[in-house]
Scaffold this active site. Structure first.
Site, PDB file in Angstrom:
ATOM      1  N   SER A  48     -10.092 -43.148 -14.009  1.00  0.00           N
ATOM      2  CA  SER A  48      -9.557 -43.677 -12.753  1.00  0.00           C
ATOM      3  C   SER A  48      -8.247 -44.395 -13.036  1.00  0.00           C
ATOM      4  O   SER A  48      -8.019 -44.889 -14.144  1.00  0.00           O
ATOM      5  CB  SER A  48     -10.552 -44.675 -12.142  1.00  0.00           C
ATOM      6  OG  SER A  48      -9.948 -45.433 -11.108  1.00  0.00           O
ATOM      7  N   TYR A  63     -14.500 -52.950 -15.057  1.00  0.00           N
ATOM      8  CA  TYR A  63     -14.310 -51.584 -14.576  1.00  0.00           C
ATOM      9  C   TYR A  63     -13.112 -50.942 -15.263  1.00  0.00           C
ATOM     10  O   TYR A  63     -13.167 -49.779 -15.698  1.00  0.00           O
ATOM     11  CB  TYR A  63     -14.107 -51.588 -13.062  1.00  0.00           C
ATOM     12  CG  TYR A  63     -13.894 -50.219 -12.459  1.00  0.00           C
ATOM     13  CD1 TYR A  63     -14.927 -49.291 -12.413  1.00  0.00           C
ATOM     14  CD2 TYR A  63     -12.659 -49.852 -11.927  1.00  0.00           C
ATOM     15  CE1 TYR A  63     -14.748 -48.034 -11.861  1.00  0.00           C
ATOM     16  CE2 TYR A  63     -12.468 -48.595 -11.365  1.00  0.00           C
ATOM     17  CZ  TYR A  63     -13.512 -47.693 -11.334  1.00  0.00           C
ATOM     18  OH  TYR A  63     -13.320 -46.442 -10.783  1.00  0.00           O
TER      19      TYR A  63
END
Length: 325
Positions: free
Chosen positions: A159, A185
């Site tokens: 991502s 994350y």
């Protein structure tokens, strides 16, 4: 030799869908595993592979939800796997080998985003454990089947969120430092990109190539841990509460568009003999000039650095007790 991190002219782009990029490709006789392939972009990835004739195996933590989502494709196999439980990963791999000899495509799709601090049974931080370490262990366990496929591809969902955090090799599990969901994350998504670099360097001589992808911003179950303030900041919804779809402008996609880059990496003939690259919008992303660059559709040098990738591989072996068979 290593593949240059540079666009190759795929003919597809931000608005392309999974069905469009796989059109004309026949996967009959091919075995495919998609982790978490029963919601969001994972489900659309499965639909594309299934329509192309592949035998698809979907791993699921919520078996009932998976069965309901995949009801329209009754020949898709659903098997239990929890990425936070190492024994579950090993058990799935054993069941896979009891039915199949080869694995042609592995899509490490399942994941968690910006979750509150939780730990697995080993004490490992959950985002790093589920998004990276669980998929590392799974890939290692399935390695013999990937090699026997003689041309397998492994696709890992990274991502643009990788910019939020690097790998803290001294404290990857937030034992000493303060926990922040988005930093965790970022660390996990950077690990996904680095994993593809290391795996490809190991696998290319045996015909196994690896890729990492940024799918785009898509409204899925992945946002379940976010507050309304965080959702507003991400600008995923319009004033009417509907998902914003603007792939080329603000990188907001439909699930069908979000699945396209994974499917392209897994099946495109243009990628024969290619690997170890980070891909965006059905294309190899350009290498950015520095780690200060903020271009959303490129990749910072540190996120695909082979030395860091090798270091992460060694750490992952130590933390999981797993090596390539």
């Amino acid at each position: 030799m290593a593949t240059p991190q540079a666009p190759i002219g795929s003919g597809f782009g931000a608005t392309s869908t999974a069905a469009e990029v796989i059109k004309g490709i026949d996967l009959t006789g091919k075995n495919v595993v998609v982790t978490g392939g029963y919601s969001g972009i994972g489900l659309e990835t499965v639909r594309a592979f299934h329509a192309a004739g592949a035998k698809v195996i979907v791993t699921a933590r919520d078996m009932e939800k998976a069965k309901a989502a995949l009801r329209e494709m009754p020949d898709v196999l659903i098997d239990y796997l929890d990425l936070l439980h190492p024994a579950s990963i090993d058990a799935f791999a054993d069941r896979f080998f009891s039915q199949f000899d080869k694995l042609h495509i592995l899509v490490n799709n399942a994941g968690v985003m910006a979750a509150p601090l939780t730990r697995d049974e080993r004490g490992y931080e959950s985002q790093f454990a589920a998004n990276h370490l669980g998929h590392f262990q799974l890939t290692c366990r399935l390695w013999p089947a990937l090699v026997r496929a003689e041309g397998a591809r492994v696709v890992s969902l990274s991502s643009y969120g990788y910019i939020r955090g690097g790998i803290d090799f001294h404290d990857p599990h937030f034992k000493q430092r303060e926990y922040h969901p988005w930093v965790a994350y970022g660390q996990a998504k950077r690990a996904n990109a680095l994993f593809a670099v290391a795996l490809d360097s190991i696998g290319m001589s045996q015909g196994v190539r690896a890729f990492s992808v940024h799918p785009g911003g898509i409204v899925t179950d992945l946002q379940r841990h976010l507050s309304q303030t965080e959702l507003d900041a991400l600008k995923l919804f319009d004033k009417a509460g509907k998902p914003i779809i603007d792939p080329e402008g603000v990188d907001r996609k439909s699930p069908q568009q979000g699945a396209a880059t994974s499917v392209w990496c897994a099946t495109s003939p243009l990628l024969e003999g290619v690997g170890g690259v980070y891909c965006v919008n059905c294309e190899i992303a350009p290498l950015l000039p520095s780690d200060e660059s903020t271009e959303r559709f490129g990749i910072r040098p540190s996120a695909i650095d082979p030395v860091t990738a090798g270091r992460l591989w060694q750490l992952s072996e130590q933390l999981t007790g797993t090596v390539l068979d």
